[in-house]
Design a protein around this motif. Structure first.
Motif, PDB file in Angstrom:
ATOM      1  N   SER A 294      60.263  12.937  32.113  1.00  0.00           N
ATOM      2  CA  SER A 294      59.693  12.545  30.834  1.00  0.00           C
ATOM      3  C   SER A 294      59.501  13.810  30.002  1.00  0.00           C
ATOM      4  CB  SER A 294      58.344  11.838  31.043  1.00  0.00           C
ATOM      5  OG  SER A 294      57.811  11.399  29.821  1.00  0.00           O
ATOM      6  N   PRO A 295      60.028  13.829  28.775  1.00  0.00           N
ATOM      7  CA  PRO A 295      59.867  15.034  27.952  1.00  0.00           C
ATOM      8  C   PRO A 295      58.388  15.374  27.748  1.00  0.00           C
ATOM      9  CG  PRO A 295      61.348  13.474  26.898  1.00  0.00           C
ATOM     10  CD  PRO A 295      60.748  12.778  28.078  1.00  0.00           C
ATOM     11  N   GLY A 296      58.061  16.650  27.843  1.00  0.00           N
ATOM     12  CA  GLY A 296      56.695  17.090  27.610  1.00  0.00           C
ATOM     13  C   GLY A 296      55.757  16.816  28.767  1.00  0.00           C
ATOM     14  N   LEU A 297      56.279  16.324  29.870  1.00  0.00           N
ATOM     15  CA  LEU A 297      55.433  16.008  31.019  1.00  0.00           C
ATOM     16  C   LEU A 297      56.058  16.637  32.254  1.00  0.00           C
ATOM     17  CD1 LEU A 297      53.601  12.771  31.334  1.00  0.00           C
ATOM     18  CD2 LEU A 297      54.628  13.655  33.392  1.00  0.00           C
ATOM     19  N   ARG A 298      55.290  17.466  32.938  1.00  0.00           N
ATOM     20  CA  ARG A 298      55.797  18.041  34.185  1.00  0.00           C
ATOM     21  C   ARG A 298      55.003  17.448  35.341  1.00  0.00           C
ATOM     22  NH1 ARG A 298      52.441  21.622  36.317  1.00  0.00           N
ATOM     23  NH2 ARG A 298      50.942  22.638  34.962  1.00  0.00           N
ATOM     24  N   ASP A 299      55.664  17.302  36.473  1.00  0.00           N
ATOM     25  CA  ASP A 299      55.022  16.725  37.646  1.00  0.00           C
ATOM     26  C   ASP A 299      53.775  17.536  37.996  1.00  0.00           C
ATOM     27  OD1 ASP A 299      55.030  14.691  39.667  1.00  0.00           O
ATOM     28  OD2 ASP A 299      55.584  16.234  41.109  1.00  0.00           O
ATOM     29  N   GLY A 300      52.637  16.865  38.106  1.00  0.00           N
ATOM     30  CA  GLY A 300      51.371  17.516  38.404  1.00  0.00           C
ATOM     31  C   GLY A 300      50.635  18.019  37.185  1.00  0.00           C
ATOM     32  N   GLY A 301      51.284  17.975  36.022  1.00  0.00           N
ATOM     33  CA  GLY A 301      50.671  18.461  34.787  1.00  0.00           C
ATOM     34  C   GLY A 301      49.892  17.385  34.060  1.00  0.00           C
ATOM     35  N   PRO A 302      49.222  17.767  32.976  1.00  0.00           N
ATOM     36  CA  PRO A 302      48.417  16.804  32.228  1.00  0.00           C
ATOM     37  C   PRO A 302      49.271  15.835  31.411  1.00  0.00           C
ATOM     38  CG  PRO A 302      48.364  18.932  31.145  1.00  0.00           C
ATOM     39  CD  PRO A 302      49.118  19.118  32.439  1.00  0.00           C
ATOM     40  N   LEU A 303      48.759  14.623  31.261  1.00  0.00           N
ATOM     41  CA  LEU A 303      49.410  13.654  30.377  1.00  0.00           C
ATOM     42  C   LEU A 303      49.332  14.155  28.943  1.00  0.00           C
ATOM     43  CD1 LEU A 303      48.048  10.204  31.634  1.00  0.00           C
ATOM     44  CD2 LEU A 303      50.445  10.897  31.554  1.00  0.00           C
ATOM     45  N   PRO A 304      50.386  13.997  28.168  1.00  0.00           N
ATOM     46  CA  PRO A 304      50.303  14.307  26.745  1.00  0.00           C
ATOM     47  C   PRO A 304      49.290  13.380  26.059  1.00  0.00           C
ATOM     48  CG  PRO A 304      52.593  14.133  27.450  1.00  0.00           C
ATOM     49  CD  PRO A 304      51.743  13.630  28.577  1.00  0.00           C
ATOM     50  N   ALA A 305      48.735  13.824  24.955  1.00  0.00           N
ATOM     51  CA  ALA A 305      47.719  13.041  24.235  1.00  0.00           C
ATOM     52  C   ALA A 305      48.204  11.640  23.906  1.00  0.00           C
ATOM     53  CB  ALA A 305      47.288  13.769  22.966  1.00  0.00           C
ATOM     54  N   ALA A 306      49.483  11.475  23.580  1.00  0.00           N
ATOM     55  CA  ALA A 306      50.009  10.156  23.209  1.00  0.00           C
ATOM     56  C   ALA A 306      49.853   9.134  24.330  1.00  0.00           C
ATOM     57  CB  ALA A 306      51.472  10.250  22.789  1.00  0.00           C
ATOM     58  N   GLN A 307      49.806   9.602  25.586  1.00  0.00           N
ATOM     59  CA  GLN A 307      49.680   8.694  26.722  1.00  0.00           C
ATOM     60  C   GLN A 307      48.219   8.460  27.131  1.00  0.00           C
ATOM     61  OE1 GLN A 307      52.791  10.832  26.865  1.00  0.00           O
ATOM     62  NE2 GLN A 307      53.276   8.930  25.825  1.00  0.00           N
ATOM     63  N   LEU A 308      47.284   8.980  26.341  1.00  0.00           N
ATOM     64  CA  LEU A 308      45.866   8.699  26.565  1.00  0.00           C
ATOM     65  C   LEU A 308      45.472   7.441  25.809  1.00  0.00           C
ATOM     66  CD1 LEU A 308      44.373  12.297  26.169  1.00  0.00           C
ATOM     67  CD2 LEU A 308      45.066  11.128  28.285  1.00  0.00           C
ATOM     68  N   SER A 309      44.373   6.866  26.202  1.00  0.00           N
ATOM     69  CA  SER A 309      43.844   5.673  25.532  1.00  0.00           C
ATOM     70  C   SER A 309      43.485   5.988  24.082  1.00  0.00           C
ATOM     71  CB  SER A 309      42.599   5.182  26.274  1.00  0.00           C
ATOM     72  OG  SER A 309      41.911   4.223  25.513  1.00  0.00           O
ATOM     73  N   SER A 310      43.694   5.031  23.219  1.00  0.00           N
ATOM     74  CA  SER A 310      43.324   5.207  21.808  1.00  0.00           C
ATOM     75  C   SER A 310      41.809   5.330  21.647  1.00  0.00           C
ATOM     76  CB  SER A 310      43.871   4.059  20.959  1.00  0.00           C
ATOM     77  OG  SER A 310      43.349   2.830  21.412  1.00  0.00           O
ATOM     78  N   SER A 311      41.044   5.087  22.700  1.00  0.00           N
ATOM     79  CA  SER A 311      39.595   5.281  22.648  1.00  0.00           C
ATOM     80  C   SER A 311      39.206   6.758  22.763  1.00  0.00           C
ATOM     81  CB  SER A 311      38.912   4.482  23.769  1.00  0.00           C
ATOM     82  OG  SER A 311      39.248   5.018  25.039  1.00  0.00           O
ATOM     83  N   LEU A 312      40.184   7.622  23.074  1.00  0.00           N
ATOM     84  CA  LEU A 312      39.937   9.056  23.195  1.00  0.00           C
ATOM     85  C   LEU A 312      40.566   9.792  22.017  1.00  0.00           C
ATOM     86  CD1 LEU A 312      40.739   9.573  26.994  1.00  0.00           C
ATOM     87  CD2 LEU A 312      38.497   9.339  25.913  1.00  0.00           C
ATOM     88  N   PRO A 313      40.012  10.940  21.626  1.00  0.00           N
ATOM     89  CA  PRO A 313      40.595  11.712  20.519  1.00  0.00           C
ATOM     90  C   PRO A 313      42.064  12.034  20.770  1.00  0.00           C
ATOM     91  CG  PRO A 313      38.454  12.619  21.153  1.00  0.00           C
ATOM     92  CD  PRO A 313      38.817  11.580  22.187  1.00  0.00           C
ATOM     93  N   GLY A 314      42.918  11.689  19.823  1.00  0.00           N
ATOM     94  CA  GLY A 314      44.355  11.944  19.928  1.00  0.00           C
ATOM     95  C   GLY A 314      45.123  10.923  20.734  1.00  0.00           C
ATOM     96  N   GLY A 315      44.421  10.040  21.456  1.00  0.00           N
ATOM     97  CA  GLY A 315      45.095   9.046  22.284  1.00  0.00           C
ATOM     98  C   GLY A 315      45.789   7.991  21.448  1.00  0.00           C
ATOM     99  N   LYS A 316      46.952   7.539  21.932  1.00  0.00           N
ATOM    100  CA  LYS A 316      47.744   6.563  21.172  1.00  0.00           C
ATOM    101  C   LYS A 316      48.189   5.358  21.990  1.00  0.00           C
ATOM    102  CE  LYS A 316      49.502   9.984  17.952  1.00  0.00           C
ATOM    103  NZ  LYS A 316      50.692  10.616  17.397  1.00  0.00           N
ATOM    104  N   ASP A 317      47.887   5.304  23.288  1.00  0.00           N
ATOM    105  CA  ASP A 317      48.334   4.189  24.129  1.00  0.00           C
ATOM    106  C   ASP A 317      49.847   4.004  24.071  1.00  0.00           C
ATOM    107  OD1 ASP A 317      45.884   3.182  25.300  1.00  0.00           O
ATOM    108  OD2 ASP A 317      45.355   2.426  23.312  1.00  0.00           O
ATOM    109  N   LEU A 318      50.591   5.100  24.002  1.00  0.00           N
ATOM    110  CA  LEU A 318      52.058   5.008  23.980  1.00  0.00           C
ATOM    111  C   LEU A 318      52.598   5.215  25.390  1.00  0.00           C
ATOM    112  CD1 LEU A 318      53.164   7.053  20.824  1.00  0.00           C
ATOM    113  CD2 LEU A 318      53.257   4.582  21.163  1.00  0.00           C
ATOM    114  N   SER A 319      53.385   4.269  25.859  1.00  0.00           N
ATOM    115  CA  SER A 319      54.030   4.461  27.155  1.00  0.00           C
ATOM    116  C   SER A 319      54.952   5.676  27.045  1.00  0.00           C
ATOM    117  CB  SER A 319      54.813   3.214  27.560  1.00  0.00           C
ATOM    118  OG  SER A 319      55.783   2.891  26.597  1.00  0.00           O
ATOM    119  N   PRO A 320      55.081   6.447  28.134  1.00  0.00           N
ATOM    120  CA  PRO A 320      55.900   7.655  28.073  1.00  0.00           C
ATOM    121  C   PRO A 320      57.394   7.343  28.021  1.00  0.00           C
ATOM    122  CG  PRO A 320      55.120   7.288  30.299  1.00  0.00           C
ATOM    123  CD  PRO A 320      54.454   6.245  29.437  1.00  0.00           C
ATOM    124  N   GLU A 321      58.132   8.252  27.410  1.00  0.00           N
ATOM    125  CA  GLU A 321      59.591   8.179  27.493  1.00  0.00           C
ATOM    126  C   GLU A 321      59.970   8.520  28.927  1.00  0.00           C
ATOM    127  OE1 GLU A 321      63.551  10.550  25.945  1.00  0.00           O
ATOM    128  OE2 GLU A 321      61.747  10.620  24.705  1.00  0.00           O
TER     129      GLU A 321
END
Length: 178
Positions: free
Chosen positions: A20-47
């Motif tokens: 998945s672009p922008g995501l490395r194994d063991g690394g943090p989820l990008p903001a887009a994959q966080l819940s929209s209830s959190l700052p920057g979160g968008k509830d977007l499934s990852p590519e």
């Protein structure tokens, strides 16, 4: 975070690759994959892109699971069934409310919040880091035979006897205490 291994009691399966672009194994989820209830979160499934699935693969299922959720049973964020065998990826946002980015024939099951779309990560504040297992399951059947209202846990139970291979990408997320 616990040592809970969600694959410990499942049948062994061949491995293949998921990225998945922008995501490395063991690394943090990008903001887009966080819940929209959190700052920057968008509830977007990852590519997602995958390759090297075992011979005989007739379909795929994709799941996103947090075994560290304080529920006693973890938390399913997303489940997609009946992805055709000739598909080797999903675009970011494929898991929206309509499933508009999913290939024909594929469908989303309601997650643990009982909504049939991708729900971004939102670990409880101060609970520590959580792991998110993004898994592409290569299956030996074209249609898994679970209904669109089934739970992701039931999908997991049903696919366990049909898994030829498993591609896993693990990401993390943490919400700091206030």
């Amino acid at each position: 975070m616990t040592a809970n291994d969600p694959f410990a009691r499942l049948p062994e399966a061949a491995t293949f690759t998921v990225t998945s672009p922008g995501l490395r194994d063991g690394g943090p989820l990008p903001a887009a994959q966080l819940s929209s209830s959190l700052p920057g979160g968008k509830d977007l499934s990852p590519e997602l892109s995958w390759s090297g699935a075992p011979e005989g693969t007739r379909s795929y299922a994709v799941t996103v699971y947090d075994p560290d959720a304080p529920t006693g049973s973890g938390f399913w964020h997303w489940a997609v069934a009946d992805i055709p065998a000739d598909v080797t990826g999903l675009p970011e946002g494929a898991g929206d409310e309509t499933g508009s980015g999913l290939p024909a024939g594929a469908y989303q099951l309601p997650n643990d919040a009982r909504v049939a779309h991708f729900l971004g990560a939102a670990p409880p504040a101060g609970h520590g880091p959580h792991r998110y297992f993004i898994v592409v399951h290569a299956l030996d059947v074209e249609h898994i035979g679970v209904g669109p209202e089934a739970t992701p846990a039931y999908l997991g139970f049903t696919i366990s006897g049909h898994i030829l291979g498993r591609a896993v990408l693990t990401a993390t997320a943490e919400t700091q205490a206030a």
